[in-house]
Structures are given as structure tokens and as C-alpha cells.
Design a protein around this motif. Structure first.
Motif, PDB file in Angstrom:
ATOM      1  N   SER A   1      -7.958 -14.013 -15.867  1.00  0.00           N
ATOM      2  CA  SER A   1      -9.167 -14.607 -16.437  1.00  0.00           C
ATOM      3  C   SER A   1      -9.451 -15.974 -15.825  1.00  0.00           C
ATOM      4  O   SER A   1     -10.612 -16.323 -15.545  1.00  0.00           O
ATOM      5  N   LEU A   2      -8.399 -16.770 -15.593  1.00  0.00           N
ATOM      6  CA  LEU A   2      -8.593 -18.075 -14.961  1.00  0.00           C
ATOM      7  C   LEU A   2      -9.045 -17.915 -13.514  1.00  0.00           C
ATOM      8  O   LEU A   2      -9.876 -18.690 -13.019  1.00  0.00           O
ATOM      9  N   THR A   3      -8.518 -16.902 -12.838  1.00  0.00           N
ATOM     10  CA  THR A   3      -8.946 -16.642 -11.455  1.00  0.00           C
ATOM     11  C   THR A   3     -10.404 -16.210 -11.409  1.00  0.00           C
ATOM     12  O   THR A   3     -11.163 -16.622 -10.522  1.00  0.00           O
ATOM     13  N   VAL A   4     -10.815 -15.363 -12.365  1.00  0.00           N
ATOM     14  CA  VAL A   4     -12.223 -14.951 -12.435  1.00  0.00           C
ATOM     15  C   VAL A   4     -13.116 -16.168 -12.664  1.00  0.00           C
ATOM     16  O   VAL A   4     -14.186 -16.300 -12.052  1.00  0.00           O
TER      17      VAL A   4
ATOM     18  N   ILE B   1     -17.112 -19.783 -10.247  1.00  0.00           N
ATOM     19  CA  ILE B   1     -17.575 -21.126  -9.866  1.00  0.00           C
ATOM     20  C   ILE B   1     -17.811 -21.196  -8.360  1.00  0.00           C
ATOM     21  O   ILE B   1     -18.801 -21.767  -7.897  1.00  0.00           O
ATOM     22  N   ASP B   2     -16.910 -20.580  -7.572  1.00  0.00           N
ATOM     23  CA  ASP B   2     -17.104 -20.544  -6.118  1.00  0.00           C
ATOM     24  C   ASP B   2     -18.400 -19.812  -5.764  1.00  0.00           C
ATOM     25  O   ASP B   2     -19.153 -20.254  -4.879  1.00  0.00           O
ATOM     26  N   LEU B   3     -18.672 -18.705  -6.452  1.00  0.00           N
ATOM     27  CA  LEU B   3     -19.889 -17.938  -6.176  1.00  0.00           C
ATOM     28  C   LEU B   3     -21.138 -18.705  -6.610  1.00  0.00           C
ATOM     29  O   LEU B   3     -22.181 -18.611  -5.950  1.00  0.00           O
ATOM     30  N   GLU B   4     -21.032 -19.436  -7.710  1.00  0.00           N
ATOM     31  CA  GLU B   4     -22.145 -20.318  -8.110  1.00  0.00           C
ATOM     32  C   GLU B   4     -22.537 -21.217  -6.943  1.00  0.00           C
ATOM     33  O   GLU B   4     -23.717 -21.336  -6.603  1.00  0.00           O
TER      34      GLU B   4
ATOM     35  N   CYS C   1     -13.211  -9.194  -9.409  1.00  0.00           N
ATOM     36  CA  CYS C   1     -12.332  -8.526  -8.445  1.00  0.00           C
ATOM     37  C   CYS C   1     -11.254  -9.519  -8.010  1.00  0.00           C
ATOM     38  O   CYS C   1     -11.521 -10.435  -7.230  1.00  0.00           O
ATOM     39  N   THR C   2     -10.043  -9.356  -8.534  1.00  0.00           N
ATOM     40  CA  THR C   2      -8.951 -10.270  -8.187  1.00  0.00           C
ATOM     41  C   THR C   2      -7.782  -9.533  -7.533  1.00  0.00           C
ATOM     42  O   THR C   2      -6.686 -10.070  -7.435  1.00  0.00           O
TER      43      THR C   2
END
Length: 499
Positions: free
Chosen positions: A290-293, A298-301, A410-411
Motif C-alpha cells: 500500500s505504501l508503494t502504491v 505520487i510519481d505518476l501525478e 502494479c508493484t
């Protein structure tokens, strides 16, 4: 302090902490430049106000965040002012000088005013404390700037610039802590957190927002006193949580909340994601996932040029909170979480509602959690255009956020699997864009309106019109746009069995 002076002076050198004296004896070149920038940002209106207070025998100082931000090289927008004058005296001093005055916060020692294009708030030196079961602080007025600063939350917020002489006051070593990126309290952290338990949340928020570390004694006190957050209003906790989530690195704050036991009283669903994994029942660490998602969302933002998005970030953090309740073990050690998106959506709405989030935020985050698994039925593009239309229509105005959330979800460390998922989502986004261009997907409606339905079926207003409208909508989603005569014929056929 004039523009020719080489460095800011301390307001009262006798009050400077031993830690600060041991640092370097004075501001660094960068800090000196920052303080000069703060000095230059002080508007003549504020200087005039300082002179007005001084002439009447009262103190006035810029305090807290503006001084901290200036030393950090951050933009200073609003100036917080503090004084030894009680609110009634403040009203007397600004009477006839201010263009407007408001007293909404006067019970807490704050007077607001407008002068020209400037809005200022002046707060009397004060201390606040909460009784063990009280949700409202008891406010008492102080008599000195140092007495006011010692009740501030952290040393980095316990610095001031006196007006009109513009002397720098740092009685508790805030400048040294700022240089060390360390959060300490002016007095004992236990006393500070007892005075206002919300400071526990503020500590983890500053860690995420400013990249600060918590001093060991601050960590211990925050952990030991986390239960005190129960007396703080949900609205105040929500506001700190929002600032944390919109910070550059919310993961830091969330991890601190969980590690220190703070999340148990704010977002208890998050620590529950740390599901035990034994040698027989292996599955992905849901908490870490969940933290990775959240990180990937945020990166995709940023990649998509989006502003920090509270709804998206909440959905990323909460999307799997239904898993602990739905976990089941099957033969062969397989673990399942059937319908966790449905359960999670309900839990999300309940938690955000309890934290007094606005209804639209609660609804939007809940909907994203409910929809976050829909894409995984797409496979290698087997969906018909009808299924793609339904996906886009069900997401509605949340479609862009759903795109980001689904990609962030997707992690997997399997590069081949991750690449295949990315290609599939590229494909569905292209198909949605094409259908949107052809059919205006965001405004899909039946090919006949309510009046036309009544005329064709020979009925009046009522529930039957709604059922007919829904039938036509399903037809529209299945087949795309239809000519009115074709839609009318299908409606008549439907009506023979339903009217």
C-alpha cells in the motif's frame, strides 16, 4: 536591525540555550541571507504597526512559521504576529488605524485586521493546555515573548523577529535544530504534547513536509502519549492528515504514525494491513504494498503534470484496507481476498466520514477503492467496446484518477508481468480515448429522452419511465450510438413485455 548590520542580533542573549551557544555563535551566511530576506519582506505596514505598539509601551514580533521558512529559504507569504498586549488593548491600538477588524478568534487571544491590501492576525502571548478529557484548550495569557515561545510546538517554530527593531530571538536553539533538520520541543515533549496532543500529529506531518527527523525523546513521548489524540476533534486531526498526505513524502509520515502507534488512533486500518506471513501461507506484504502504491501514484501525478491530489492519495493508501477482513486460506497455501474492494470501499467511507472529510471526498475515494480491481479483467484486450464504455462511464469524472491508481497498483517485481500490465493499460487508455472522441463517453445518455420514452410507450411520468431509460442506457452502452428510429423500435419491443 538595519540593512547595514552584518547579522541579526538575539533579542536577549541571556535566554539563548546552551545548545545554540555551542553551535557557531551566530547565523551562517545562508541563514544571515535568509533573515535579510525576511527583513526585506516585512512590509512598511507591519513596521508601522510595530512602531505603533512600541510607542504605546507594548511588544510586537513576527513569530513561528514565517521565521522558520525564511531560514529554510522558503517563500514567506503570511506573517504571524504576537504581542504582550491583551486583545482588548490590541483593539484599542488598531482603532482608527486598521481599515477593518474582526474578532472571531478573540476567545483564543487573536485579533484580525486589514490595512490596505494586507490581512494580519495578532495573538496575545499565551499558553494553552487541555484537561485530560477536554477537546477544547484552556487559554491563559503570558507576559513575555520567551514565555510565549516556550509553549510553541517545536523549537524550529519558537523563533521570532521583534518589531520595529527587527531583532532575531531564538531562546531555545531553533536555528541549530533547523540546521540539523531535527524536531525538538522547547521544553519537555511530554509537557508539550499534554498541552496540545495534536502536536503529535504535527510532528509526523513536519517529518513528511519538511524532511525533518524526530529527536529520540520526541519519538518516545509521541508513542507513549498517542492515546491522547482521542481528545482532539476529528476536524483538527483531519486537517493535519490532509497536510501530511499532500506533502512531498507522505510515506515518511505514515510510517512514523504506524511505528509510533499514532495510526491506531487515526487510521487504524493501516497498521492492520501488516498481515502475518508464515511459512505455509505466503502472500504479498499488504502494508508495504500500500505504501508503494502511494509512492507510485505520487510519481505518476508528477509525470502527468497533476497537482498533489488528496482523493487519489487517499485511495492509493486505503485501496486494500478490506483485505484483512476478507482473507481466506485455500488448499495448497493459496491466500485469497475475495470482494476486498467492496468491503474496503465501505470501510473507507466509514473511516473518512468519522474523520469529518467532506462528503464529496468520502464518496470519490470510496468509489475509487470499489473500482480499483475492475481493470484486472481486461486481460490482453479481450474486452468489447461495450465493456470499455462501461468502465469509463462507471468511473465518470474519476477516470483519470482511476487510470493512475490502477497503474500504481502494479508493484510486482516480475518485469515481464509488469510490462504486460503496462501494455494492457496503455491499450485500454487508447481505446477509451478513441471512443471518447467518437462518442463523448463522459456524457453517455440513452438515445431517447424521458419525454420521447413517454410518447412512444404512451405512458405518463413514473417509475416505468426510469426503468425504460435504464434499458435504453444499457442498449447504448452495448451497441454504441443508435439512430432514434432503431432505439424507438427496441423500446417498443421492450414495452410489450413491461408496460
Amino acid at each position: 536591525m538595519t540593512g547595514d548590520e552584518p547579522s541579526p542580533r538575539l533579542a536577549d542573549d541571556s535566554t539563548v540555550s546552551a545548545r545554540d551557544r555551542a553551535a557557531d555563535g551566530g547565523p551562517t551566511d545562508e541563514q544571515r541571507a535568509a533573515l535579510s530576506g525576511l527583513r526585506e519582506s516585512i512590509d512598511p505596514v507591519v513596521e508601522e504597526l510595530g512602531e505603533r505598539f512600541a510607542a504605546a509601551g507594548h511588544e510586537l514580533a513576527i513569530v513561528g512559521g514565517p521565521v522558520r521558512d525564511a531560514l529554510l529559504g522558503r517563500a514567506v507569504h503570511d506573517l504571524d504576529l504576537t504581542t504582550d498586549a491583551v486583545p482588548q488593548r490590541v483593539l484599542e491600538l488598531v482603532d482608527g488605524w486598521a481599515d477593518a477588524v474582526w474578532t472571531v478568534g478573540i476567545d483564543f487571544g487573536t485579533v484580525g485586521l486589514r490595512k490596505g491590501g494586507h490581512q494580519l492576525e495578532i495573538t496575545t502571548y499565551r499558553s494553552e493546555s487541555y484537561q485530560p478529557k477536554s477537546r477544547k484548550p484552556e487559554v491563559s495569557y503570558g507576559r513575555s515573548l520567551e514565555e510565549d515561545l516556550v509553549r510553541r510546538d517545536f523549537t524550529v517554530n519558537a523563533m521570532a523577529v521583534r518589531l520595529p527593531q527587527q531583532e532575531f530571538a531564538d531562546p531555545f536553539g531553533g536555528r541549530a535544530d533547523l540546521a540539523a533538520r531535527m524536531l525538538r520541543t522547547p521544553g519537555r515533549p511530554e509537557d508539550s504534547f499534554s498541552d496540545d496532543p495534536l502536536r503529535i500529529m504535527r510532528a509526523v506531518r513536519f517529518a513528511a513536509q519538511l524532511g525533518f527527523r524526530l529527536a529520540p525523546e520526541v519519538k518516545r513521548a509521541a508513542s507513549d502519549m498517542a492515546e491522547r489524540l482521542r481528545i482532539v476533534s476529528a476536524e483538527r486531526i483531519r486537517d493535519e492528515l490532509v497536510k501530511l498526505l499532500l506533502s512531498p513524502d507522505p510515506r515518511v509520515g505514515i510510517e512514523l504514525m504506524v511505528d509510533l502507534g499514532i495510526a491506531d488512533h487515526v487510521l487504524p486500518e493501516i497498521p492492520r494491513l501488516r498481515l502475518e506471513i508464515d511459512e505455509h501461507h505466503r502472500h504479498k506484504d499488504v502494508y508495504e504494498h500500500s505504501l508503494t502504491v502511494l509512492d507510485q501514484a505520487i510519481d505518476l501525478e508528477r509525470q502527468r503534470g497533476m497537482e498533489p491530489d488528496l482523493v487519489l492519495r487517499l485511495a492509493a493508501l486505503l485501496h486494500d484496507i478490506g483485505k484483512p477482513k476478507t482473507r481466506a486460506f485455500e488448499e495448497g497455501g493459496r491466500v485469497t481476498f475475495h470482494h476486498h474492494e467492496v468491503v474496503g470501499a465501505s470501510m473507507t467511507r466509514n473511516r473518512l466520514g468519522a474523520l469529518r472529510f467532506p462528503k464529496d471526498v468520502v464518496a470519490d475515494v470510496g468509489k475509487l477503492v470499489a473500482l480499483h480491481l475492475r481493470f484486472h479483467g481486461y486481460g490482453k484486450g479481450e474486452w468489447t467496446d461495450s465493456a470499455v464504455r462501461r468502465y469509463a462511464r462507471d468511473a465518470g469524472p474519476l477516470l483519470e484518477r482511476l487510470h493512475v491508481l490502477t497503474r500504481a497498483d502494479c508493484t510486482t517485481r516480475n518485469r515481464r508481468k509488469a510490462a504486460a500490465l503496462a501494455r494492457s493499460y496503455d491499450d485500454i487508455e487508447r481505446r477509451i480515448a478513441r471512443l471518447a472522441e467518437e462518442e463523448e463517453l463522459n456524457r453517455i445518455r440513452p438515445d431517447l429522452d424521458g419525454n420521447e420514452i413517454q410518447e412512444i410507450l404512451g405512458i405518463g411520468p413514473g417509475p416505468l419511465v426510469g426503468r425504460a431509460w435504464q434499458f435504453l442506457l444499457e442498449l447504448r452502452l452495448e451497441n454504441g450510438p443508435m439512430a432514434k428510429e432503431d432505439a424507438a423500435q427496441r423500446l417498443r419491443e421492450w414495452g410489450r413485455d413491461n408496460v
